[in-house]
Design an enzyme around this catalytic site. Structure first.
Site, PDB file in Angstrom:
ATOM      1  N   ARG A  30      16.150 -49.680  22.019  1.00 35.94           N
ATOM      2  CA  ARG A  30      16.156 -49.537  23.602  1.00 35.94           C
ATOM      3  C   ARG A  30      15.660 -50.499  24.638  1.00 35.94           C
ATOM      4  O   ARG A  30      14.026 -49.762  24.496  1.00 35.94           O
ATOM      5  CB  ARG A  30      16.645 -48.432  24.152  1.00 35.94           C
ATOM      6  CG  ARG A  30      17.934 -47.309  23.025  1.00 35.94           C
ATOM      7  CD  ARG A  30      17.413 -45.891  23.197  1.00 35.94           C
ATOM      8  NE  ARG A  30      18.746 -45.486  22.364  1.00 35.94           N
ATOM      9  CZ  ARG A  30      20.718 -45.938  22.951  1.00 35.94           C
ATOM     10  NH1 ARG A  30      21.152 -46.440  24.146  1.00 35.94           N
ATOM     11  NH2 ARG A  30      21.302 -44.954  21.988  1.00 35.94           N
ATOM     12  N   ASP A  31      16.209 -50.579  25.722  1.00 38.93           N
ATOM     13  CA  ASP A  31      15.403 -51.218  26.522  1.00 38.93           C
ATOM     14  C   ASP A  31      14.415 -50.094  27.191  1.00 38.93           C
ATOM     15  O   ASP A  31      14.378 -49.545  28.183  1.00 38.93           O
ATOM     16  CB  ASP A  31      15.930 -51.926  27.617  1.00 38.93           C
ATOM     17  CG  ASP A  31      14.610 -52.906  28.558  1.00 38.93           C
ATOM     18  OD1 ASP A  31      14.078 -52.217  29.668  1.00 38.93           O
ATOM     19  OD2 ASP A  31      14.744 -54.244  28.528  1.00 38.93           O
ATOM     20  N   VAL A  97       9.886 -61.929  28.093  1.00 38.83           N
ATOM     21  CA  VAL A  97       9.167 -61.942  26.627  1.00 38.83           C
ATOM     22  C   VAL A  97       9.402 -63.573  25.907  1.00 38.83           C
ATOM     23  O   VAL A  97      10.475 -63.289  25.854  1.00 38.83           O
ATOM     24  CB  VAL A  97       9.261 -60.459  26.289  1.00 38.83           C
ATOM     25  CG1 VAL A  97       8.345 -61.266  25.163  1.00 38.83           C
ATOM     26  CG2 VAL A  97       9.042 -59.109  26.438  1.00 38.83           C
ATOM     27  N   HIS A 101      15.789 -62.985  22.746  1.00 37.01           N
ATOM     28  CA  HIS A 101      16.024 -61.557  22.880  1.00 37.01           C
ATOM     29  C   HIS A 101      17.656 -61.361  23.759  1.00 37.01           C
ATOM     30  O   HIS A 101      18.151 -62.101  24.272  1.00 37.01           O
ATOM     31  CB  HIS A 101      15.185 -60.675  23.266  1.00 37.01           C
ATOM     32  CG  HIS A 101      14.807 -60.625  24.873  1.00 37.01           C
ATOM     33  ND1 HIS A 101      13.656 -61.233  24.980  1.00 37.01           N
ATOM     34  CD2 HIS A 101      15.505 -59.280  25.263  1.00 37.01           C
ATOM     35  CE1 HIS A 101      13.796 -61.436  26.273  1.00 37.01           C
ATOM     36  NE2 HIS A 101      14.275 -60.354  26.823  1.00 37.01           N
ATOM     37  N   HIS A 103      20.239 -58.744  25.335  1.00 40.00           N
ATOM     38  CA  HIS A 103      20.569 -57.386  26.402  1.00 40.00           C
ATOM     39  C   HIS A 103      21.682 -57.112  26.309  1.00 40.00           C
ATOM     40  O   HIS A 103      22.609 -57.927  26.274  1.00 40.00           O
ATOM     41  CB  HIS A 103      20.438 -57.343  27.998  1.00 40.00           C
ATOM     42  CG  HIS A 103      18.815 -58.228  28.071  1.00 40.00           C
ATOM     43  ND1 HIS A 103      18.116 -57.274  28.357  1.00 40.00           N
ATOM     44  CD2 HIS A 103      18.057 -59.666  27.747  1.00 40.00           C
ATOM     45  CE1 HIS A 103      16.893 -58.185  28.618  1.00 40.00           C
ATOM     46  NE2 HIS A 103      16.889 -59.062  28.135  1.00 40.00           N
TER      47      HIS A 103
END
Length: 115
Positions: A30-31, A97, A101, A103
Protein backbone atom coordinates in the site's frame (compact mmCIF):
# COMPACT_ATOMS: atom_id res chain seq x y z
CA UNK A 1 20.79 1.96 -11.32
CA UNK A 2 21.24 2.11 -7.59
CA UNK A 3 20.25 -1.03 -5.73
CA UNK A 4 19.50 1.20 -2.73
CA UNK A 5 16.24 2.84 -3.75
CA UNK A 6 13.39 3.11 -1.29
CA UNK A 7 11.66 0.21 -3.03
CA UNK A 8 14.78 -1.98 -2.98
CA UNK A 9 14.97 -1.39 0.76
CA UNK A 10 11.30 -2.37 1.13
CA UNK A 11 11.92 -5.53 -0.93
CA UNK A 12 14.85 -6.38 1.39
CA UNK A 13 12.58 -5.68 4.42
CA UNK A 14 14.84 -2.89 5.67
CA UNK A 15 11.85 -0.52 5.65
CA UNK A 16 8.40 -1.67 6.82
CA UNK A 17 5.51 -1.69 4.37
CA UNK A 18 1.91 -2.90 4.32
CA UNK A 19 2.54 -5.78 1.92
CA UNK A 20 -0.54 -7.11 0.12
CA UNK A 21 1.12 -9.33 -2.51
CA UNK A 22 4.36 -11.20 -2.86
CA UNK A 23 5.60 -13.84 -5.22
CA UNK A 24 8.98 -14.76 -6.65
CA UNK A 25 9.06 -11.75 -8.98
CA UNK A 26 6.73 -9.04 -7.64
CA UNK A 27 6.03 -7.25 -4.37
CA UNK A 28 2.83 -5.24 -3.82
CA UNK A 29 2.34 -2.82 -0.95
CA UNK A 30 0.00 0.00 0.00
CA UNK A 31 1.17 3.53 -0.85
CA UNK A 32 2.04 5.57 2.25
CA UNK A 33 0.45 8.66 0.66
CA UNK A 34 -2.65 7.22 -1.03
CA UNK A 35 -4.40 9.16 -3.78
CA UNK A 36 -7.49 6.92 -3.69
CA UNK A 37 -9.17 4.65 -1.13
CA UNK A 38 -7.17 1.79 -2.64
CA UNK A 39 -3.64 2.74 -3.74
CA UNK A 40 -1.15 -0.10 -4.06
CA UNK A 41 2.28 -0.16 -5.70
CA UNK A 42 3.45 -3.26 -7.53
CA UNK A 43 7.22 -3.42 -8.00
CA UNK A 44 9.45 -5.99 -9.65
CA UNK A 45 12.03 -7.53 -7.36
CA UNK A 46 14.53 -6.94 -10.17
CA UNK A 47 15.83 -3.37 -10.10
CA UNK A 48 14.87 -1.48 -13.28
CA UNK A 49 15.14 2.32 -13.01
CA UNK A 50 12.64 3.60 -15.60
CA UNK A 51 10.29 2.37 -18.29
CA UNK A 52 13.02 3.31 -20.78
CA UNK A 53 15.35 0.82 -19.07
CA UNK A 54 13.04 -2.15 -19.61
CA UNK A 55 14.71 -4.68 -21.91
CA UNK A 56 13.00 -7.25 -24.17
CA UNK A 57 13.91 -9.98 -21.69
CA UNK A 58 11.93 -8.06 -19.01
CA UNK A 59 8.62 -8.30 -20.92
CA UNK A 60 7.33 -11.24 -18.88
CA UNK A 61 8.34 -9.57 -15.61
CA UNK A 62 6.51 -6.35 -16.52
CA UNK A 63 3.47 -8.42 -17.48
CA UNK A 64 3.57 -10.00 -14.02
CA UNK A 65 3.08 -6.53 -12.48
CA UNK A 66 -0.22 -6.19 -14.35
CA UNK A 67 -1.33 -9.74 -13.50
CA UNK A 68 -0.60 -9.13 -9.81
CA UNK A 69 -2.51 -5.83 -9.89
CA UNK A 70 -5.56 -7.39 -11.59
CA UNK A 71 -5.63 -10.30 -9.13
CA UNK A 72 -5.39 -7.88 -6.21
CA UNK A 73 -8.21 -5.71 -7.62
CA UNK A 74 -10.44 -8.79 -7.78
CA UNK A 75 -9.55 -9.79 -4.20
CA UNK A 76 -10.06 -6.21 -2.96
CA UNK A 77 -13.50 -6.07 -4.58
CA UNK A 78 -12.81 -3.12 -6.88
CA UNK A 79 -12.48 -4.95 -10.20
CA UNK A 80 -16.22 -4.90 -10.97
CA UNK A 81 -16.52 -1.11 -10.72
CA UNK A 82 -13.09 -0.46 -12.25
CA UNK A 83 -9.71 0.88 -11.29
CA UNK A 84 -6.72 2.64 -12.80
CA UNK A 85 -3.14 1.46 -13.27
CA UNK A 86 -0.36 3.97 -13.93
CA UNK A 87 3.38 3.86 -14.51
CA UNK A 88 5.28 7.14 -14.43
CA UNK A 89 8.56 7.70 -16.26
CA UNK A 90 11.15 10.22 -15.09
CA UNK A 91 10.65 13.64 -13.54
CA UNK A 92 8.19 15.17 -16.03
CA UNK A 93 6.17 11.95 -15.96
CA UNK A 94 5.90 12.13 -12.17
CA UNK A 95 8.36 9.37 -11.25
CA UNK A 96 9.85 9.97 -7.81
CA UNK A 97 11.45 6.58 -7.09
CA UNK A 98 13.74 5.26 -9.81
CA UNK A 99 12.62 1.64 -9.61
CA UNK A 100 9.72 0.95 -11.96
CA UNK A 101 6.40 0.50 -10.24
CA UNK A 102 2.79 0.13 -11.20
CA UNK A 103 0.25 2.18 -9.24
CA UNK A 104 -3.17 0.58 -8.78
CA UNK A 105 -5.79 3.16 -7.77
CA UNK A 106 -9.42 2.37 -7.07
CA UNK A 107 -12.35 2.58 -4.73
CA UNK A 108 -13.65 5.83 -6.23
CA UNK A 109 -14.53 7.35 -9.59
CA UNK A 110 -11.40 8.43 -11.45
CA UNK A 111 -11.37 11.69 -13.41
CA UNK A 112 -10.01 12.27 -16.90
CA UNK A 113 -7.64 13.69 -17.91
CA UNK A 114 -5.56 12.64 -14.92
CA UNK A 115 -3.64 15.91 -14.65
Amino acid sequence: MSEDTLFARIIRREIPADIVHEDEHVLGFRDIDPKAPVHVLFVPKKAIATIDDIQPEDAELVGRLFLAAAAFARREGIAQDGYRVVMNCREHGGQSVYHIHLHLLGGRQMGWPPG
